[in-house]
Enzyme design. Structure first.
Site, PDB file in Angstrom:
ATOM      1  N   CYS A  22       0.835  -1.215   0.000  1.00 31.35           N
ATOM      2  CA  CYS A  22       0.000   0.000   0.000  1.00 31.35           C
ATOM      3  C   CYS A  22       0.865   1.259   0.000  1.00 31.35           C
ATOM      4  CB  CYS A  22      -0.956  -0.005   1.189  1.00 31.35           C
ATOM      5  SG  CYS A  22      -0.121  -0.140   2.763  1.00 31.35           S
ATOM      6  N   THR A  23       2.018   1.169   0.655  1.00 28.61           N
ATOM      7  CA  THR A  23       2.937   2.307   0.667  1.00 28.61           C
ATOM      8  C   THR A  23       3.462   2.564  -0.737  1.00 28.61           C
ATOM      9  OG1 THR A  23       3.612   1.720   2.891  1.00 28.61           O
ATOM     10  CG2 THR A  23       5.057   3.214   1.701  1.00 28.61           C
TER      11      THR A  23
END
Ligand SMILES: [Zn+2]
Length: 462
Positions: A237-238
């Site tokens: 997600c980062t």
């Protein structure tokens, strides 16, 4: 500490002309000990001070022990190994063996200071030993251009202390397992003379650690296995939505854009192909600009794609110095050893901290407690395999599982030999019940992370 051989036999062994690198048989008389040669070491051994061990009696014998009797094994002749060999030789240790399976690469020369351009391609152990033996009069480094797995217990038992400067966790664990296998117990009580202390150093970029392990007494490598993360990966997600670091931008190019855009057709991204790296670099740069992130470079892109952790000479120097100091403290018994795990970090400023890593009660390497496998009879062998490799305190690599069925040894699964793998692969989809395994059954598991077979007891759960 392990029983020392009689000094007489030891000397005779070292003077054996077939022994490689035994250069100066006259070391035990003081021919090469010029006046004041060991004055720096004598200050620590021939007088007491605020940090000396409470039981320490200053004398001249400790130095003689270091010079003539104490036998040290250094594992690894790379970044840490070069430093260790230099430090130990200059601290008065003369009977040193070094094991390393690698040859010298051009890229080693910036920090592995015992090697020169002319040595590229030669075994690290040989060149390192040669260098020290020529440079430090009386020192007898014996090189072994080998894997640690090439030697058995009789080889390792000859040493008083073993120091590891390795970059591989598997090799570290194997060495740890070897020293645990050497331990002898009488009626469940550990015989302290069977303990060979292990000093372990490790570095990764600007971070490092040093630890003192007394096998069977203090936390071993496998006791603290959870401290080694299986793989450094950034959360998806980062990478996909909130990049903060230049590395996140490179990972975006590598993991998301490359498979989507297929810039070179179906070719997989090749870290050694400059065009591929150039492409990822350009994509990462674009992404970095969008999020106002600085620091994306071609070198960084290549480093991330190839998972290169740069070796830092100063970190190696610090960690090796700590390890050599611990060897000196234990060999001389003059000072209290590190208790027992030191971390070092100079990424940003300088930080160091020491804590006492604790033994794990049911450590699969050093506890002597039978290892339980809790599975229902309906579980498939595949699940056991996954447990052995994925459990954070086991982290096996390619476990081979055998058992005894109806009085016969049976291999349930073995990966390392192709024909056996093919023959046993169908077992993976079978349930434990179908394989004829029963509650309380013992499974013997062999793996490259340990020289010993680990016995697991199968406990059926409902
Ligand atoms: Zn342990």
């Amino acid at each position: 500490m392990a029983d020392a051989e009689e000094p007489e036999t030891k000397r005779r062994r070292i003077e054996d002309p077939t022994e490689k690198m035994a250069v100066d048989s006259a070391h035990q008389d003081s021919a090469c000990d010029w006046r004041g040669r060991w004055s720096h070491v004598r200050k620590f051994l021939e007088r007491s001070g605020p940090f000396t061990h409470p039981d320490f009696e200053p004398s001249t014998e400790s130095l003689q022990f270091l010079l003539d009797t104490c036998k040290i094994l250094v594992i690894g002749a790379g970044g840490l190994g070069c430093e260790l060999l230099k430090n130990l030789a200059l601290s008065g240790f003369r009977l040193i063996h070094v094991v390393d399976m690698d040859t010298i690469d051009l890229s080693n020369l910036n920090r592995q200071f015992l090697f020169r351009l002319k040595d590229v391609g030669r075994p690290k152990a040989d060149v390192a030993a040669d260098f020290i033996n020529h440079r430090v009069p009386g020192c007898q480094v014996v090189p072994h251009f080998n894997k640690i797995q090439d030697f058995d217990t009789s080889f390792y038992k000859q040493f008083h202390i073993i120091v590891c400067g390795l970059d591989s966790i598997i090799a570290r664990r194997w060495m740890n397992g070897m020293l645990i296998s050497i331990l002898s117990y009488e009626d469940g009580v550990l015989d302290p003379s069977s303990i060979i202390p292990l000093i372990d150093g490790g570095t990764e970029g600007f971070k490092g650690n040093a630890r003192v392990i007394l096998p069977g007494m203090t936390a071993c490598i496998d006791c603290t296995l959870e401290l080694y993360p299986p793989q450094i990966n950034f959360p998806m997600c980062t990478i996909a939505s909130m990049p903060r670091l230049p590395e996140h931008c490179v990972e975006y190019g590598r993991m998301i854009q490359w498979p989507k855009e297929k810039p070179f057709g179906d070719n997989a991204l090749d870290g050694d192909n400059p065009e591929h790296i150039q492409w990822v670099f350009a994509k990462a740069q674009e992404r970095a600009d969008q999020f106002s992130i600085t620091g994306v470079t071609y070198r960084l892109a290549q480093g991330v794609v190839k998972r290169i952790i740069p070796a830092v000479a100063s970190t190696n120097a610090v960690i090796a110095a700590i390890c050599a100091t611990e060897v000196f403290k234990i060999a001389s018994s003059a000072y209290i050893p590190l208790n027992n795990y030191l971390v070092f970090n100079d990424v940003d400023g300088l930080y160091t901290y020491t804590f006492e890593a604790e033994r794990k009660e049911n450590c699969s390497a050093c506890s002597q407690v039978p290892q339980d496998l809790l599975f229902p009879p309906s579980a498939k062998l595949q699940e056991i395999l996954e447990y052995l490799t994925e459990n954070s305190s086991l982290q096996m690599k390619s476990p081979a599982i055998t058992t005894t069925l109806a009085g016969k040894n049976k291999t349930l699964y073995l990966q390392s030999v192709k024909s056996i793998e093919e023959r046993t692969r169908p077992n993976l989809c079978k349930t434990l019940k179908e394989l004829g395994l029963s509650d309380g059954q013992e499974l013997a598991v062999a793996d490259i992370t340990t020289p010993q077979t680990v016995i697991f007891k199968l406990n059926f759960t409902p």
